[in-house]
Design a protein around this motif. Structure first.
Motif, PDB file in Angstrom:
ATOM      1  N   GLU A 197       0.924 -10.699  -4.954  1.00  0.00           N
ATOM      2  CA  GLU A 197       0.174 -11.500  -5.128  1.00  0.00           C
ATOM      3  C   GLU A 197       0.309 -12.574  -6.511  1.00  0.00           C
ATOM      4  OE1 GLU A 197      -3.033 -12.117  -3.239  1.00  0.00           O
ATOM      5  OE2 GLU A 197      -1.955 -10.882  -1.961  1.00  0.00           O
ATOM      6  N   GLN A 198       0.846 -12.917  -7.056  1.00  0.00           N
ATOM      7  CA  GLN A 198       1.296 -13.611  -7.928  1.00  0.00           C
ATOM      8  C   GLN A 198       2.080 -14.609  -7.840  1.00  0.00           C
ATOM      9  OE1 GLN A 198       3.301 -10.533 -11.367  1.00  0.00           O
ATOM     10  NE2 GLN A 198       1.427 -10.005 -11.042  1.00  0.00           N
ATOM     11  N   HIS A 199       2.587 -15.261  -6.691  1.00  0.00           N
ATOM     12  CA  HIS A 199       2.968 -16.735  -6.272  1.00  0.00           C
ATOM     13  C   HIS A 199       2.133 -17.854  -6.286  1.00  0.00           C
ATOM     14  CE1 HIS A 199       1.210 -16.071  -2.778  1.00  0.00           C
ATOM     15  NE2 HIS A 199       1.146 -15.384  -2.458  1.00  0.00           N
ATOM     16  N   PRO A 200       2.732 -18.504  -6.362  1.00  0.00           N
ATOM     17  CA  PRO A 200       1.639 -19.803  -5.637  1.00  0.00           C
ATOM     18  C   PRO A 200       1.413 -20.144  -4.911  1.00  0.00           C
ATOM     19  CG  PRO A 200       4.387 -20.370  -6.513  1.00  0.00           C
ATOM     20  CD  PRO A 200       3.949 -19.126  -6.566  1.00  0.00           C
ATOM     21  N   ASP A 201      -0.178 -21.112  -4.585  1.00  0.00           N
ATOM     22  CA  ASP A 201      -0.358 -20.845  -3.072  1.00  0.00           C
ATOM     23  C   ASP A 201       0.742 -22.470  -2.560  1.00  0.00           C
ATOM     24  OD1 ASP A 201      -1.998 -23.113  -4.952  1.00  0.00           O
ATOM     25  OD2 ASP A 201      -3.930 -22.194  -4.187  1.00  0.00           O
ATOM     26  N   PHE A 202       0.340 -22.618  -1.640  1.00  0.00           N
ATOM     27  CA  PHE A 202       0.736 -23.826  -0.268  1.00  0.00           C
ATOM     28  C   PHE A 202       0.681 -25.448  -1.468  1.00  0.00           C
ATOM     29  CE2 PHE A 202       0.422 -27.362   1.931  1.00  0.00           C
ATOM     30  CZ  PHE A 202       1.770 -26.863   3.019  1.00  0.00           C
ATOM     31  N   GLU A 203      -0.907 -25.514  -2.284  1.00  0.00           N
ATOM     32  CA  GLU A 203      -1.037 -27.076  -2.911  1.00  0.00           C
ATOM     33  C   GLU A 203      -0.527 -26.664  -4.025  1.00  0.00           C
ATOM     34  OE1 GLU A 203      -3.587 -24.637  -1.233  1.00  0.00           O
ATOM     35  OE2 GLU A 203      -4.271 -25.999   0.000  1.00  0.00           O
ATOM     36  N   GLU A 204       0.002 -25.929  -5.373  1.00  0.00           N
ATOM     37  CA  GLU A 204       0.207 -25.772  -5.769  1.00  0.00           C
ATOM     38  C   GLU A 204       2.110 -25.450  -5.562  1.00  0.00           C
ATOM     39  OE1 GLU A 204       0.073 -22.190  -9.002  1.00  0.00           O
ATOM     40  OE2 GLU A 204      -2.104 -21.936  -7.932  1.00  0.00           O
TER      41      GLU A 204
END
Length: 106
Positions: free
Chosen positions: A52-59
């Protein structure tokens, strides 16, 4: 319980189960299979600990856009030089196609 503590606990459980597998199971191949399967599960747990520590699509897209913009700005001088060369080439090409007296033939 933190991630590293949870992983350490899982490693200890895996080690204990591995020892029990070799002691309790009479077939060494089956015991080794259980140990390998447990180790694979331990590796999957370790790899999934920061899921859960990965950046999301927008980032990710924002960072890609920033990198593209920086690359675009770095290449502005080269694009300007290319544009000047292209315009000079087009002017030479237009001058070559026009010959003296073209206006008189029409």
């Amino acid at each position: 319980m933190g991630v590293s503590k949870r992983l350490a606990l899982a490693g200890l459980i895996w080690a204990a189960v591995s020892v029990v597998a070799f002691v309790a199971v009479s077939d060494v191949i089956v015991a080794a299979g259980l140990v390998i399967f447990g180790f694979v599960l331990l590796v999957v747990l370790a790899m999934a600990s920061d899921w859960e520590q990965h950046p999301d699509f927008e980032e990710r897209e924002m960072h890609r856009a920033q990198r593209r913009a920086a690359r675009w700005h770095r290449g502005a001088g080269a694009r300007a030089r290319d544009r000047e060369r292209w315009e000079a080439h087009q002017a030479r090409k237009a001058a070559r196609t026009r010959t003296p007296g073209d206006d008189d033939r029409a």
